[in-house]
Design an enzyme around this catalytic site. Structure first.
Site, PDB file in Angstrom:
ATOM      1  N   TYR A   1       4.078   4.011   0.821  1.00  0.00           N
ATOM      2  CA  TYR A   1       4.799   4.656   1.927  1.00  0.00           C
ATOM      3  C   TYR A   1       5.915   3.700   2.365  1.00  0.00           C
ATOM      4  CZ  TYR A   1       5.267   8.529   5.127  1.00  0.00           C
ATOM      5  OH  TYR A   1       5.727   9.647   5.770  1.00  0.00           O
ATOM      6  N   LEU A   2       6.743   3.383   1.398  1.00  0.00           N
ATOM      7  CA  LEU A   2       7.695   2.273   1.525  1.00  0.00           C
ATOM      8  C   LEU A   2       8.755   2.521   2.597  1.00  0.00           C
ATOM      9  CD1 LEU A   2       8.276   1.439  -2.256  1.00  0.00           C
ATOM     10  CD2 LEU A   2       6.558   0.492  -0.698  1.00  0.00           C
ATOM     11  N   HIS A   3       9.075   1.459   3.334  1.00  0.00           N
ATOM     12  CA  HIS A   3      10.105   1.520   4.376  1.00  0.00           C
ATOM     13  C   HIS A   3      11.002   0.291   4.252  1.00  0.00           C
ATOM     14  CE1 HIS A   3       7.610  -1.421   6.381  1.00  0.00           C
ATOM     15  NE2 HIS A   3       6.579  -0.600   6.345  1.00  0.00           N
TER      16      HIS A   3
ATOM     17  N   LYS B   1       8.719  -2.135  11.742  1.00  0.00           N
ATOM     18  CA  LYS B   1       8.557  -1.016  10.804  1.00  0.00           C
ATOM     19  C   LYS B   1       7.174  -1.097  10.198  1.00  0.00           C
ATOM     20  CE  LYS B   1      13.207   0.043  10.137  1.00  0.00           C
ATOM     21  NZ  LYS B   1      13.897   1.293   9.905  1.00  0.00           N
TER      22      LYS B   1
ATOM     23  N   GLN C   1      -2.186 -12.552   7.567  1.00  0.00           N
ATOM     24  CA  GLN C   1      -2.329 -12.331   6.119  1.00  0.00           C
ATOM     25  C   GLN C   1      -1.584 -13.422   5.337  1.00  0.00           C
ATOM     26  OE1 GLN C   1      -2.397  -8.366   3.990  1.00  0.00           O
ATOM     27  NE2 GLN C   1      -0.223  -8.820   3.886  1.00  0.00           N
TER      28      GLN C   1
ATOM     29  N   MET D   1       0.841  -1.203   0.000  1.00  0.00           N
ATOM     30  CA  MET D   1       0.000   0.000   0.000  1.00  0.00           C
ATOM     31  C   MET D   1       0.875   1.252   0.000  1.00  0.00           C
ATOM     32  SD  MET D   1      -3.392  -0.994   2.069  1.00  0.00           S
ATOM     33  CE  MET D   1      -2.747  -0.845   3.716  1.00  0.00           C
TER      34      MET D   1
ATOM     35  N   GLY E   1      11.009  -2.513   5.694  1.00  0.00           N
ATOM     36  CA  GLY E   1      10.284  -3.787   5.619  1.00  0.00           C
ATOM     37  C   GLY E   1       9.923  -4.120   4.176  1.00  0.00           C
ATOM     38  N   HIS E   2       9.339  -3.128   3.475  1.00  0.00           N
ATOM     39  CA  HIS E   2       9.008  -3.334   2.059  1.00  0.00           C
ATOM     40  C   HIS E   2      10.281  -3.600   1.245  1.00  0.00           C
ATOM     41  CE1 HIS E   2       5.615  -0.485   3.304  1.00  0.00           C
ATOM     42  NE2 HIS E   2       4.957  -1.555   2.898  1.00  0.00           N
TER      43      HIS E   2
HETATM   44  P1  AMP Z   1       1.567  -2.842   3.448  1.00  0.00           P
HETATM   45  O1  AMP Z   1       2.094  -1.792   2.537  1.00  0.00           O
HETATM   46  O2  AMP Z   1       1.488  -2.438   4.872  1.00  0.00           O
HETATM   47  O3  AMP Z   1       0.296  -3.475   2.932  1.00  0.00           O
HETATM   48  O4  AMP Z   1       2.653  -4.003   3.422  1.00  0.00           O
HETATM   49  C1  AMP Z   1       3.047  -4.605   2.210  1.00  0.00           C
HETATM   50  C2  AMP Z   1       3.852  -5.828   2.527  1.00  0.00           C
HETATM   51  O5  AMP Z   1       5.022  -5.460   3.285  1.00  0.00           O
HETATM   52  C3  AMP Z   1       3.092  -6.851   3.371  1.00  0.00           C
HETATM   53  O6  AMP Z   1       3.367  -8.151   2.889  1.00  0.00           O
HETATM   54  C4  AMP Z   1       3.642  -6.628   4.748  1.00  0.00           C
HETATM   55  O7  AMP Z   1       3.572  -7.778   5.570  1.00  0.00           O
HETATM   56  C5  AMP Z   1       5.093  -6.283   4.431  1.00  0.00           C
HETATM   57  N1  AMP Z   1       5.690  -5.559   5.562  1.00  0.00           N
HETATM   58  C6  AMP Z   1       5.194  -4.466   6.194  1.00  0.00           C
HETATM   59  N2  AMP Z   1       5.982  -4.112   7.232  1.00  0.00           N
HETATM   60  C7  AMP Z   1       6.992  -5.010   7.271  1.00  0.00           C
HETATM   61  C8  AMP Z   1       8.132  -5.185   8.119  1.00  0.00           C
HETATM   62  N3  AMP Z   1       8.376  -4.378   9.142  1.00  0.00           N
HETATM   63  N4  AMP Z   1       8.973  -6.208   7.849  1.00  0.00           N
HETATM   64  C9  AMP Z   1       8.741  -7.047   6.795  1.00  0.00           C
HETATM   65  N5  AMP Z   1       7.674  -6.934   5.967  1.00  0.00           N
HETATM   66  C10 AMP Z   1       6.815  -5.930   6.199  1.00  0.00           C
END
Ligand code: AMP
Length: 281
Positions: A32-34, A184, A153, A30, A36-37
């Protein structure tokens, strides 16, 4: 990197890549990449000839009183991060492109959707499963990458892939954390400085619970109540859930051997945060 807004263009391109027998790695987000992404993108880059990243804030997975409108967005920053991680195609559809009319068909998740985040966010996993079904059709991935931070998920997506026969391999990537252990998350930016300090308590709580289980303390009810009380006494957060379950079944444990998850969700005044740890006993 090519940015694609049109679903038709995305699908035609994917079908062409398949004809050329290129392996496609897909990371749905979704935005706002960090970090984790980025970890997901790095694994995808290592294992595929072509990497597709989608950035789409999916309205179907948000409840009526949730933070769809205030969900953080920063597309120029995301484009830069995607370039840095070697993404080949950034799929960036509008809501109208993905949902030109009220959907006539959606996906309903039967299993593992009425607990943890499913019980406090009714319909959330139906929204996730529906958008992923659409994205898988458009992007035709060989490999998809999800974060263990959203462990429920991952379990739901594994069920979707198996039951709908998607020819896709699911990869679950380790959670990337801040120095104090906070996972994150795009939502961390919404926290006030005080809440941000308090938020370290999620990972602390998970670690304490894991230690207790390793020590052989199986009085789950008392343990959970004690930890919940501590969070609500020491922070401005309210505990949505704190649960210890088997993984990936997400069932109440009957024996203390195998893989377990301790999962937590805490509602701070500015954002609801989730985290978990998965471990063996
Ligand atoms: P989102 O943008 O929040 O929907 O996340 C997209 C993907 O990134 C999902 O598969 C999340 O589980 C993964 N994700 C989000 N935060 C982290 C994190 N801190 N470490 C690893 N993967 C993450």
């Amino acid at each position: 990197m090519k940015v694609i807004h049109s679903k038709t263009e995305m699908q035609q391109l994917a079908l062409q890549l398949k004809k050329q027998q290129k392996t496609i790695g897909f990371v749905p987000t979704m935005g706002y990449l960090h970090e984790g992404h980025r970890a997901l993108l790095q694994e995808a880059r290592d294992e595929n000839e072509v990497v597709v990243l989608s950035v789409f804030v999916n309205p179907l997975q948000f409840g009526p009183n949730e933070d769809l409108d205030s969900y953080p967005r920063a597309i120029e920053q995301d484009k830069k991060a995607a370039e840095e991680e070697g993404v080949d195609y950034l799929f960036l559809p509008t809501t109208e492109e993905m949902y030109p009319h009220t959907p006539s068909v959606t996906v309903h998740v039967q299993k593992r959707a009425d607990i943890l985040c499913g019980s406090s966010r009714p319909g959330h996993f139906d929204g996730v499963a529906t958008v992923l079904t659409k994205l898988f059709q458009l992007i035709q991935p060989d490999n998809v990458y999800f974060g263990k931070k959203d462990a429920q998920q991952v379990a739901v997506v594994a069920g979707l892939i198996e039951d709908f026969h998607f020819p896709v391999k699911l990869h679950a990537v380790q959670t990337v954390r801040e120095e104090d252990g906070l996972a994150k998350s795009s939502r961390n930016v919404k926290l006030s400085p005080v809440e941000r300090k308090e938020a370290g308590i999620l990972y602390q709580t998970l670690s304490i619970a894991r230690e207790e289980l390793i020590k052989g303390n199986h009085h789950l009810k008392q343990l959970v109540i004690k930890l919940q009380e501590r969070i609500e006494k020491e922070t401005s957060g309210k505990v949505d859930y704190l649960e210890i379950l088997t993984y990936p079944e997400l069932e109440a444990p009957s024996v203390w051997e195998g893989t377990f998850i301790i999962a937590i969700a805490v509602r701070f005044p500015s954002a609801r945060l989730i985290d978990n740890i998965i471990f063996e006993l």
